[in-house]
Every structure is written in C-alpha cells, then in structure tokens.
Design an enzyme around this catalytic site. Structure first.
Site, short mmCIF file in Angstrom:
data_model
loop_
_atom_site.label_atom_id
_atom_site.label_comp_id
_atom_site.label_asym_id
_atom_site.label_seq_id
_atom_site.Cartn_x
_atom_site.Cartn_y
_atom_site.Cartn_z
N GLU A 130 0.86 -1.20 0.00
CA GLU A 130 0.00 0.00 0.00
C GLU A 130 0.89 1.23 0.00
OE1 GLU A 130 -2.09 -0.24 3.71
OE2 GLU A 130 -2.79 -2.26 3.30
N LYS A 132 2.32 4.65 1.53
CA LYS A 132 2.41 5.20 2.89
C LYS A 132 1.87 6.62 2.79
CE LYS A 132 5.41 5.82 6.87
NZ LYS A 132 4.79 7.06 7.27
N ASP A 134 0.72 10.34 3.73
CA ASP A 134 1.34 11.33 4.59
C ASP A 134 0.28 12.31 5.07
OD1 ASP A 134 3.32 12.59 5.90
OD2 ASP A 134 4.20 13.58 4.17
N ARG A 153 -3.78 9.48 16.91
CA ARG A 153 -2.93 8.43 17.45
C ARG A 153 -2.36 8.82 18.81
NH1 ARG A 153 1.75 5.24 17.29
NH2 ARG A 153 3.26 6.90 17.05
N GLU A 191 -6.12 7.17 7.35
CA GLU A 191 -5.36 8.41 7.30
C GLU A 191 -6.28 9.52 6.80
OE1 GLU A 191 -2.20 7.78 8.19
OE2 GLU A 191 -0.99 9.49 7.56
N TYR A 243 -6.98 1.74 6.16
CA TYR A 243 -5.97 0.75 5.78
C TYR A 243 -5.66 -0.32 6.80
CZ TYR A 243 -3.17 4.46 8.01
OH TYR A 243 -2.68 5.42 8.85
N LYS A 307 3.00 -5.15 4.19
CA LYS A 307 2.37 -5.80 5.36
C LYS A 307 2.20 -7.28 5.10
CE LYS A 307 -0.52 -1.79 6.36
NZ LYS A 307 -1.90 -1.27 6.36
N LYS A 331 10.50 3.91 2.62
CA LYS A 331 10.29 5.32 2.27
C LYS A 331 10.88 5.65 0.90
CE LYS A 331 10.05 8.11 5.74
NZ LYS A 331 9.15 9.00 6.38
N CYS A 425 27.66 32.53 24.51
CA CYS A 425 26.28 32.22 24.12
C CYS A 425 25.69 33.42 23.38
CB CYS A 425 25.45 31.89 25.35
SG CYS A 425 23.67 31.82 25.02
N CYS A 428 22.73 34.96 25.82
CA CYS A 428 22.95 35.59 27.12
C CYS A 428 24.40 36.02 27.34
CB CYS A 428 22.50 34.67 28.24
SG CYS A 428 23.57 33.24 28.46
N CYS A 441 25.69 26.35 26.24
CA CYS A 441 25.73 27.55 27.05
C CYS A 441 25.74 27.11 28.51
CB CYS A 441 24.49 28.40 26.75
SG CYS A 441 24.12 29.58 28.04
N CYS A 447 19.90 31.63 31.35
CA CYS A 447 19.92 32.01 29.92
C CYS A 447 18.47 32.01 29.43
CB CYS A 447 20.75 31.01 29.12
SG CYS A 447 20.56 31.23 27.34
S1 IVH Z 1 -0.65 0.60 8.96
C1 IVH Z 1 1.01 -1.10 12.63
N1 IVH Z 1 -0.78 1.53 6.55
O1 IVH Z 1 2.37 5.51 8.96
C2 IVH Z 1 0.57 -0.64 11.33
N2 IVH Z 1 0.02 2.99 8.26
O2 IVH Z 1 4.62 4.98 11.20
C3 IVH Z 1 0.26 0.74 11.42
N3 IVH Z 1 0.59 5.23 7.45
O3 IVH Z 1 1.13 6.63 11.94
C4 IVH Z 1 -0.42 1.42 10.44
N4 IVH Z 1 0.08 4.89 5.36
O4 IVH Z 1 -0.13 7.28 9.91
C5 IVH Z 1 -0.45 1.80 7.82
N5 IVH Z 1 -0.95 2.21 4.35
C6 IVH Z 1 -0.65 2.49 5.62
C7 IVH Z 1 -0.16 3.75 6.02
C8 IVH Z 1 0.16 3.96 7.35
C9 IVH Z 1 0.53 5.76 6.24
C10 IVH Z 1 1.12 5.95 8.60
C11 IVH Z 1 0.30 5.97 9.82
C12 IVH Z 1 1.24 5.70 10.93
C13 IVH Z 1 2.57 5.74 10.29
C14 IVH Z 1 3.38 4.61 10.85
#
Ligand code: IVH
Length: 683
Positions: A130, A132, A134, A153, A191, A243, A307, A331, A425, A428, A441, A447
C-alpha cells in the site's frame, strides 16, 4: 419510499404529515443521502445532480426540525459540526496504535522478507503493498455499525477525541453500510488527508484573510482535525483512506487482504491500487512505480507500506516496543533542491545546546517552503564547508527537519569567510563549553533561551498540555521577568497574565485555569515535561511504570535504573544527574509546595510465575533483542542478570554463545535454547 434511485423531489406539505409518515420519510431520506454520499465521495460516480441532492438534504433538515423526536446522531445533517469545545477530550485506544519501522534501502526490505520467512517457517510469504500516506493517522470505532468515536494516534496508547471533526468529512460513514455482515465492534485505522489542489486553494484564501498559511497538506489536515470548533472543519477539502483493522468482533477475518475487500461493503474507502504479492520483484516494482507517480497523485505519499497478509502469522510475530514485526515502511528517497544561504545563525535550545542554522532563500522542497535548515554542529559545517552566500543542496526526508546536504561550489566566485562557533552564548553572553561535537551555554536557566525552551517544553502537548501557553506567551513571561523556572508558572496570577500582549480578561482567566488544572498530572507526562536529557515520551513511560512515583524515582541508584530493560547507562546517568542537582531538587520541591502532584501510576498486574528465578542470556537470539528478552522475564516476575552465579536458574543460549555458557555448565544451570525459552514464557 426510496431515494437511492432517481429520487422524487416533490414532497408532501409537512403540516399535513403525521408522525409515522414523517418517521418513514426521514429514515428513507437518511439512507438515500448516505448512499449518494458514498457514490459521490468514495466511488467517484455520482448518480444524481447536485441540485437533487441539495433538495433531499433540505427536505431532511426541515422534517427533522419539525419532528425533533426523530433526532439521530448518525443523520447526514449532523455533518455540520457541533458547538465548539474548550479542549479535546483524551481517549484510550481499544488497543495500542503502533507505528511503522521506516527503511530507506532495498537491502533492509530484503532483510525484512528474510526475517518474516525465517520466523514464520514459511517459504513463501504473502504481502499486501500500500502507499504510505502522509496525513493524520486516526482510529475510528463503530459499535453495532454506528460511529462511536474517532481519535488521533497521540502517544499510541491515548489519543484525542476528534469525533465531531471527523463526522464532517463526507467519506467517513456515520453508520456502516450493510452490504456485508456488520461487526458488533469494529475499530479501524485510516489516514485523514487533504487533497493537494484543495490545500493550495485553502492556503490562498488563508493568506488573503491575513492568516498564516499551512506548511503542507499534512499539517493542514492535522491542524484542521484538531480544531476545537468543528463548524470550521465543514467543507475543508479532507478525505480519508482506511488501511487497517485494529479490532473486530463478529465476522471472522483471517487476512489483511480479506479485510481490505470487506471495507467498501461497509462504506469504508480504501486505496484503489493496493497489491497482494509474494515476489520481491513486485515490491520493488510497486515502490519505484509509486515513487515516479507520487507527484501526480491527489494526495501526498512518502513511501510504500509492506504488510504481511496472514493474521495468525502476524499474531505469532507480535510487535517490538512500538512497531509490529509484520510490517515495514519503505520510504521514498528524500527530495532535494538548491538554494542560497543568506546567513548562518546560532540557536540555543532548551538544554543549552548551540545549533548552527542556515537561513535560506525560501525554496519549495517537495511541496514545502523551506527557509531554514539545521547544520547540526560545528564539525558538520566545517566538513561540508558551508558559508554565507553559498549555494547549497537542501534535503527534506519526511518528517525530518530540513537539512543542508552539501555546498555546491561555483567556480571563480569569491566566498565569505569560514564559519566558526561563537565562544559566548549568542543569547545571554555566558561562556560556552564543548562536549564532544557539541557546544553548550553554561548559564542554565539564567539564559533566557534555555528558560523559554524549558518552559515551552513543559507546557507542550505531549508534556503537560497547557492550553494557550504557546511559545509567544512563554517568551513574554520570561522577558517580563514573571517566570524564572517552571515552578513560577503556578504562582502567576490572572493580573500578571493580563499584562501580556494579546490577553484580555477572559483569555487570561482561561490560561490561569489551564495552568492550575495541570496540578494533577500523570506521572509519565510530568517526567517527560521535566525535560531530562535522553528522557523522551517512551522512556518516561517506562520509568513511570517501573518506579510508580517521584519519591521512588528520586531515590533510584544507577544500578536500579540500569536493571530495567530499555534503560541503558546513558539514560541512567542522565536521570541520576538530574535528581542530584540542587537546582532541580529545589524546583521539584517548589512544584510540590504549589500543589503539583504527579499521580502515582497504578502498579501493573504482574505475573509471578518467575518469582525468585534468575535468567542469564548469552549469544544472539533470533527473535528478541536482549532488552526484549529481559523484559519478557521481568514481566513474569523474574530477574535477568548479566553474569552466571550460584543463584542463576536458567541460561538462555543463542547464536555464538560466550564463556557464560561454560560457567553455566560448571554451575549446573539449566540450559535453554531460544525455542525452549519461548515455550517457557508462553509464546
Ligand atoms: S498501517 C502497525 N498503513 O504511517 C501498522 N500505516 O509509522 C500501522 N501510514 O502513523 C499502520 N500509510 O499514519 C499503515 N498504508 C498504511 C499507512 C500507514 C501511512 C502511517 C500511519 C502511521 C505511520 C506509521
């Protein structure tokens, strides 16, 4: 009466309707509108015109006004926001919300795949891939199919109740659709995202109104969802993608893929392009395809999540401290841009650390305007040879503060002189001291920069969460000489606060109340708030659980501290050092005198199966780090020590054991391999 297909929009006069007619029509309208919401917001295939939709909506509202006895929290008309609140309520998650281990390199992902296969004992592992996303991660709980609450969270164990804000998002169902058997309890994770186009439009409007623009869609989504006035959230370009199942009662679900397939039947929106595979080459392909496509997508994404599909395998693998062993985030490489250094300044943080910071000509790095970037420390600046006036490459990796990666030298251009750290510093004027690569410092809380940082941290959200005490106010309190340490906060009067810029009677009273209210505080939060070096949120929780009260912790020796799994020598030393300092003891006493009371943590129900038993570990275990193994023993009431003696009951032997094994044999200690150890601890 059915408003799902080609709805009629000519209605009977309300005055002429009786109760049962109204009840029936209200029910049908609610179902019809939810159905059209789904088609419009989730399926992207609207079946009726906006005009007809508006007519249905208006009719429902009129009927509800005329027949208030049929009010319902799950009516689509409830998506208009609720009265504002003064603070978001805290909620405990039904089960901890974990985060993901993030990796940058292909090798690490390869290693993850090997780890999974080794530990599930399967030759083929099936994964779901999937994006990730943001945005802002949220939990939503449905009971008997009805939206119960939604939360951020937070620290993973407790979050903030953002139900009212979530309900304004049209793609969040208020009631699960019943195409599939509806579970009696369903806790899902998703998300909240802001559409990129909507984000740009919204920011433009903010600037026109003279408000600060949001830095990026994630901040905009997160900021909006934490609004205290849900009416202001209505109409924001927000969306949600689900998700993960956190908990389900009712239908039996055995895999993640199966869960994802069930989501749309309940009206929960999923990503259209998730993938299931057992091939590493597919993972690579998915990652590189998305990495190329990311700029074209409606939402910001910053990697791929891999996953494990099978739920029982997931359960057997379990989790590390805060992240599951069965999933990983891969990432995307960080985004980079070139810009010019206008100046290099030195900032002083709450610990007194001096950090050189490059002030940059503003540049857009992957959708975020960057105008300053950290240079970490003197060595870094010298190594990278960054100087005022240079062109530099700036990089931003996800959440991380932007960083200057390198100086791009233009040949022939005359450069400014080399950077050097000041010997006083910059705030200060006190002497600075060097510790390793860092300068500090030496003035402590005298300070102003350190004091402002310390008080700001104390009041921050993850610490005491004092509403209305942001950096600007803290700065004024320090500059006006009202606050010399954190204990002074509790002596502030409403009149003192009134002397600050931007405060009127009501807001001054509110801040005063907000401060006083924090006198009763959870021990772990208080500990974190003190700003002890190396004690972040997680370590604070570990310490609070173990020592339960300030009195116990204050008296702890280095040995006591190091006994705890997860507490190493560096943390132990820092904690001890903090409590040894006269200045800190005084502040703690004054806080106590002012009535600040850290609530003793309830002692965890400890199992005592291993009461009186001592374990020693030697060699590397495949599934546990040493700290995790130690923790497992301690949770069952046992002790783990580092050397074998006559008191040792068990030695657990991993790969490449050391001389401890020979000693154990001599002492006739019971020898366990990893599998036997797991059996013993009941895994
Ligand atoms: S699964 C334990 N699926 O990534 C599994 N998380 O560091 C947890 N996130 O805070 C979540 N896309 O905000 C999952 N397809 C995705 C995701 C996802 C983004 C984020 C989520 C979480 C962070 C994990």
């Amino acid at each position: 009466m059915d408003f799902k297909k080609n709805p009629k929009t000519l209605f009977k006069k309300i005055e002429k309707m009786d109760k049962s007619e109204a009840r029936e029509e209200i029910k049908a309208l609610r179902e019809g509108i939810s159905h059209h919401d789904y088609l419009y917001y989730i399926d992207n295939r609207p079946a009726i015109s906006d005009e007809s939709y508006d007519k249905l909506f208006k009719r429902l509202r009129e009927l509800e006004d005329a027949f208030p006895e049929f009010d319902s929290d799950t009516s689509p008309t409830r998506r208009v926001g609720a009265p504002p609140v003064s603070k978001l309520k805290k909620v405990r998650h039904v089960s901890p919300l974990l985060s993901l281990n993030a990796e940058m390199d292909e090798e690490e992902v390869w290693e993850f795949d090997r780890f999974i296969k080794r530990n599930t004992g399967k030759e083929k592992a099936i994964y779901v891939l999937e994006p990730k996303f943001d945005g802002l991660s949220v939990e939503i709980v449905y009971r008997e199919g009805v939206f119960d609450y939604g939360a951020t969270r937070g620290d993973g164990e407790t979050g903030e109740d953002i139900s009212e804000n979530l309900k304004t998002i049209r793609s969040v169902p208020l009631r699960l659709h019943e195409k599939k058997e509806v579970p009696s309890l369903l806790a899902v994770r998703g998300e909240v995202l802001m559409h990129k186009k909507g984000f740009i439009r919204m920011n433009k409007e903010r600037v026109e109104r003279g408000e600060e623009p949001f830095a990026n869609p994630r901040n905009a989504a997160a900021g909006t969802m934490r609004q205290l006035d849900s009416k202001k959230v209505v109409g924001r370009p927000l969306d949600i993608i689900f998700y993960e199942i956190i908990k389900v009662e009712g239908p039996e679900i055995t895999s993640h893929w199966e869960a994802l397939k069930l989501f749309p039947g309940w009206g929960l929106k999923t990503w259209e392009d998730n993938r299931k595979t057992s091939q590493f080459k597919d993972i690579k392909g998915y990652h590189s395809k998305l990495s190329e496509k990311r700029d074209e997508l409606d939402f910001e994404i910053d990697g791929v999540v891999i996953k494990l599909d099978d739920f029982s395998d997931r359960e057997n693998l379990g989790s590390r401290q805060r992240s599951p062993r069965w999933a990983i985030a891969w990432k995307f490489p960080p985004k980079k841009e070139v810009t010019t250094v206008e100046d290099i300044v030195v900032q002083v943080g709450r610990t007194g650390m001096l950090t050189p910071v490059a002030l940059l000509q503003p540049v857009d790095v992957g959708g975020v305007t960057v105008s300053r970037a950290t240079l970490h420390n003197e060595e870094e600046v010298i190594k990278k040879d960054v100087r005022q006036g240079d062109d530099v490459r700036v990089e931003r990796a996800g959440d991380v503060i932007p960083e200057v990666v390198e100086s791009v030298k233009a040949r022939g251009r005359k450069r400014k002189k080399k950077f050097s750290m000041p010997d006083r510093c910059p705030v200060c004027g006190s002497e600075v001291e060097k510790e390793g690569a860092y300068y500090f410092c030496t003035a402590g809380l005298s300070c102003p920069a350190q004091l402002i940082g310390r008080v700001g941290h104390f009041a921050s959200r993850a610490a005491l969460d004092i509403d209305g005490l942001g950096e600007k106010t803290v700065r004024q309190l320090v500059e006006k000489d009202f606050v010399h340490d954190i204990a002074d906060l509790y002596e502030l009067t409403v009149d003192d606060i009134l002397k600050l810029e931007g405060f009127a009677k009501k807001s001054a009273k509110q801040l005063h109340n907000a401060i006083q209210k924090t006198k009763k505080v959870r021990f772990d939060r208080f500990l974190y708030a003190l700003g002890i070096r190396h004690v972040g949120g997680h370590v604070a929780r570990v310490l609070a659980r173990e020592f339960r009260s300030m009195e116990n912790l204050r008296e702890a020796t280095i040995e006591d501290l190091e006994e705890i799994a997860e507490i190493g020598p560096e943390i132990a030393l820092s904690v001890k050092h903090f409590f040894d300092q006269e200045e800190n003891r005084k502040v703690l006493e004054r806080l106590e005198g002012a009535g600040v009371k850290a609530e003793e943590m309830p002692s965890r129900k400890k199992e005592s199966r291993f009461e009186g038993k001592t374990f020693v570990f030697t060699g590397g275990l495949a599934k546990y780090t040493r700290a995790e193994a130690k923790k497992a023993v301690e949770e069952l009431g046992g002790r783990a020590t580092s050397s074998v003696s006559g008191e040792t009951d068990y030695i657990v032997v991993g790969e490449n054991p050391g001389s401890k094994l020979d000693e154990a044999k001599k002492e006739k200690v019971k020898i366990l391999d990893e599998t036997e150890f797991e059996k013993l601890i009941g895994k």
